[in-house]
Every structure is written in C-alpha cells, then in structure tokens.
Scaffold this motif. Structure first.
Motif, short mmCIF file in Angstrom:
data_model
loop_
_atom_site.label_atom_id
_atom_site.label_comp_id
_atom_site.label_asym_id
_atom_site.label_seq_id
_atom_site.Cartn_x
_atom_site.Cartn_y
_atom_site.Cartn_z
N LEU A 274 46.82 48.76 11.49
CA LEU A 274 47.67 49.76 10.83
C LEU A 274 46.92 50.45 9.70
CD1 LEU A 274 50.40 51.12 10.22
CD2 LEU A 274 50.99 49.12 8.83
N GLY A 275 46.19 49.67 8.89
CA GLY A 275 45.50 50.26 7.76
C GLY A 275 44.48 51.31 8.14
N LEU A 276 43.69 51.02 9.18
CA LEU A 276 42.66 51.97 9.59
C LEU A 276 43.26 53.20 10.26
CD1 LEU A 276 39.94 49.51 10.93
CD2 LEU A 276 39.79 50.98 8.91
N PHE A 277 44.35 53.03 11.01
CA PHE A 277 45.02 54.20 11.58
C PHE A 277 45.61 55.07 10.48
CE2 PHE A 277 45.51 52.07 15.91
CZ PHE A 277 44.60 52.94 16.51
N GLY A 278 46.17 54.45 9.44
CA GLY A 278 46.67 55.23 8.31
C GLY A 278 45.56 55.96 7.59
N LEU A 279 44.43 55.27 7.40
CA LEU A 279 43.26 55.90 6.76
C LEU A 279 42.76 57.07 7.59
CD1 LEU A 279 41.14 55.43 4.39
CD2 LEU A 279 39.77 54.28 6.13
N ALA A 280 42.68 56.87 8.91
CA ALA A 280 42.17 57.93 9.78
C ALA A 280 43.11 59.13 9.80
CB ALA A 280 41.99 57.38 11.19
N GLY A 281 44.41 58.87 9.89
CA GLY A 281 45.37 59.98 9.94
C GLY A 281 45.33 60.83 8.69
N ALA A 282 45.27 60.17 7.53
CA ALA A 282 45.24 60.93 6.27
C ALA A 282 43.95 61.72 6.12
CB ALA A 282 45.43 59.96 5.10
N PHE A 283 42.82 61.10 6.45
CA PHE A 283 41.55 61.78 6.26
C PHE A 283 41.31 62.86 7.32
CE2 PHE A 283 39.60 58.52 3.34
CZ PHE A 283 39.36 59.44 2.33
N MET A 284 41.92 62.73 8.49
CA MET A 284 41.80 63.80 9.46
C MET A 284 42.38 65.09 8.90
SD MET A 284 42.42 62.76 13.43
CE MET A 284 43.52 61.39 13.17
N MET A 285 43.51 64.96 8.21
CA MET A 285 44.17 66.15 7.66
C MET A 285 43.50 66.62 6.37
SD MET A 285 48.21 65.39 8.23
CE MET A 285 48.93 65.44 9.87
N VAL A 286 43.35 65.69 5.42
CA VAL A 286 42.80 66.06 4.12
C VAL A 286 41.33 66.45 4.24
CG1 VAL A 286 42.30 65.23 1.79
CG2 VAL A 286 44.44 64.60 2.90
N GLY A 287 40.54 65.70 5.04
CA GLY A 287 39.13 65.99 5.18
C GLY A 287 38.88 67.34 5.83
N ALA A 288 39.62 67.63 6.90
CA ALA A 288 39.43 68.92 7.59
C ALA A 288 39.82 70.08 6.68
CB ALA A 288 40.24 68.94 8.88
N ALA B 81 37.04 59.32 9.35
CA ALA B 81 38.28 59.22 10.11
C ALA B 81 38.01 58.88 11.57
CB ALA B 81 39.07 60.53 10.01
N VAL B 82 36.97 59.49 12.15
CA VAL B 82 36.61 59.20 13.54
C VAL B 82 36.18 57.73 13.68
CG1 VAL B 82 34.99 59.74 15.40
CG2 VAL B 82 35.99 61.58 14.03
N LEU B 83 35.37 57.24 12.74
CA LEU B 83 34.94 55.85 12.78
C LEU B 83 36.13 54.91 12.59
CD1 LEU B 83 31.65 56.10 10.70
CD2 LEU B 83 31.84 55.67 13.15
N ALA B 84 37.07 55.28 11.72
CA ALA B 84 38.26 54.45 11.51
C ALA B 84 39.09 54.38 12.78
CB ALA B 84 39.08 55.01 10.35
N LEU B 85 39.22 55.49 13.50
CA LEU B 85 39.94 55.47 14.77
C LEU B 85 39.27 54.53 15.77
CD1 LEU B 85 40.78 59.26 15.32
CD2 LEU B 85 42.41 57.40 14.88
N TYR B 86 37.94 54.56 15.81
CA TYR B 86 37.21 53.71 16.75
C TYR B 86 37.41 52.23 16.42
CZ TYR B 86 33.32 51.69 19.37
OH TYR B 86 32.56 50.92 20.22
N VAL B 87 37.25 51.87 15.14
CA VAL B 87 37.37 50.46 14.76
C VAL B 87 38.79 49.97 14.96
CG1 VAL B 87 37.13 48.81 12.87
CG2 VAL B 87 35.46 50.65 13.12
N ALA B 88 39.79 50.80 14.60
CA ALA B 88 41.18 50.40 14.78
C ALA B 88 41.51 50.24 16.27
CB ALA B 88 42.11 51.42 14.14
N ALA B 89 41.03 51.16 17.10
CA ALA B 89 41.26 51.05 18.54
C ALA B 89 40.59 49.82 19.11
CB ALA B 89 40.76 52.31 19.25
#
Length: 275
Positions: free
Chosen positions: A62-76, A221-229
């Motif tokens: 859950l933590g990494l998916f939350g991190l990835a989701g937020a950074f996908m939006m804020v980072g882009a 965010a991409v790396l967080a998605l990979y590790v969480a998956a």
C-alpha cells in the motif's frame, strides 16, 4: 541454582546428552537442512509456551502504491509535462488521501511488521504529502495568501527547506535499503536526488532544477510501482515473479521463494521480522 537447573532440563541439553542415536524408524534431519515439513524442526519451540501473533500483509504494498500515485501526478506536473500554477489545487485531495494518509498508515503498520526501513520511508513521505495536501487545501479556500504559493521558478526558501530534509533522510534510507534489495535502494536514491534538485530550484530560483527534480520523481514513481507489484505478486503467487534484486540470492529467482516463513507445520504463524 534455579537457572542452572532450568538449563540442564532444556531439550537442547537432553538432545546432546542422551539422544546420540535416533530411534528405529525415526526421521532424521540432515545437518544444515531447513525444510519446513520435517517433524521436530521446531521442537525446541513447541515444547514451550507459544505466543501467537496476528499476521498482516506487507504494508509496503500500500505504501509504495501511494508513493507512486502521488509522485506520478506531482512529479509530472513539476517536470512541466502538463498543467499550470493552479494544478495543485486540483491534485491536493488525491495527494492528501492516497499519497499522504494511506502511505502514513502503511508506515505505522510497518511497525507491526518490525520493518524499520519501511516505517521511516512511508512515515516520512506520508507525513510530507499530508502537509503538501493540507497546504494547497488552505490555498484553495483562501486561508493562505496566493503570494505564498510555491510556483515553479519562484524564490521560496521556506518551501525549499521541506525538500532539504527529505533529501537527507531519503539518502540515508537509500543506504540502509542496500541491506534489503537494490530496487528499493535505487527508488530512494531517485527521491533523494530529486528532492535535492527541487530544493535547489526553489532556493536559487531555477526552473530547470525543479524540472529535473520532477523527472526524477516520475522515475521514482515507476520504480515504486515495480517494487509494489513485485511484493504483491509474491504474496499472491507464493513465489518470486518480479525480482527486486534482494541481497538474499534466492529471492531474485522467478518461481522460488525469497524467504522461508518461520511457522509451524499446522499453519500457526510464528515470529518473522520484516515484510
């Protein structure tokens, strides 16, 4: 005297003193064998009082998916790929709840998993996104003057200090993650360097530095998605599907189990450190 008597009566002492030859028909365990289905493997524990712990799923999923989701939006947005200065006023509800609240809760649940690294990472970044979301919520209801809003290319030394702290702590966490797996360490390194560029961009000010920080956040965010998956699939399939380059070699081989849970043959959970 009591302690000496207790030590003398332990199964370990009897094992070394009297059980030199196995009984006829008994199953013996080869030295160094760590199979989970052989009888007597946990005899030392089974002969004593047991404490049953409540098993939990890996909080970092859950933590990494939350991190990835937020950074996908804020980072882009920070990289300049979309939006304008008013975009954070639309993003803050998702960043506050998913990147902030959900990730912060994952950090607190990581305490129960006895994972100090996950507790630090998700607790820190969850608290940051809670603050980020609350700040732009106050801006959206006109509780904060628009002149204080940190826009890209503007001088905001106070906002830059947010990222200085994040850069230092994320860098330390990246070093600690080398003891877990390289993918998680690389993820934290991206966040640390991205935070450093972002801090420099708001301190100088410099538009290109903020943009570089945004690119690194998207990479994180991409790396967080990979590790969480990878963690989620290991949980559902019961074996490694996506390798995360763990320090334990067996954890990087698809189809094999990276860790052997310490549990009884009848299914009662034992004590395990980490996720």
């Amino acid at each position: 005297m009591v302690r000496r008597r207790e030590r003398a009566e332990t199964p370990v002492s009897h094992e070394h003193a009297g059980a030199a030859e196995p009984a006829e028909g008994a199953t013996t365990v080869a030295p160094g064998h760590r199979g989970g289905d052989l009888p007597g493997e946990h005899a030392l524990w089974e002969d004593r009082t047991r404490i049953s712990l409540t098993p939990i799923a890996a909080p970092s999923i859950l933590g990494l998916f939350g991190l990835a989701g937020a950074f996908m939006m804020v980072g882009a947005w920070q990289a300049g790929w979309y939006g304008n200065a008013a975009t954070p006023l639309i993003l803050w509800p998702f960043v506050l709840t998913f990147g902030g609240l959900a990730q912060f809760l994952a950090g607190m649940w990581a305490y129960r998993a006895r994972d100090g690294l996950a507790t630090a990472v998700h607790g820190m970044w969850g608290a940051f996104f809670l603050g980020w979301g609350f700040f732009f919520m106050l801006v959206s209801i006109a509780a904060v003057p628009v002149a204080l809003v940190p826009t890209i290319g503007s001088l905001r030394e106070g906002f830059a200090f947010w990222w200085v702290a994040l850069a230092v702590i994320s860098g330390l966490a990246a070093l600690a993650a080398l003891g877990a797996n390289l993918m998680f360490s690389l993820l934290l390194a991206c966040l640390a360097v991205g935070s450093g560029f972002t801090a420099a961009g708001y301190w100088t000010p410099s538009t290109w530095a903020v943009h570089v920080g945004g690119w690194l956040f998207v990479a994180g965010a991409v790396l967080a998605l990979y590790v969480a998956a990878a963690m989620m699939m290991e949980n559902t399939f019961g074996r490694t599907i996506l390798p995360t380059f763990k320090t334990r070699v067996a954890g990087n081989v698809p189809g094999r189990r990276g860790t052997r849970p310490l549990e009884y043959r009848m299914g009662e959970p034992g004590v395990r450190i980490g996720q």
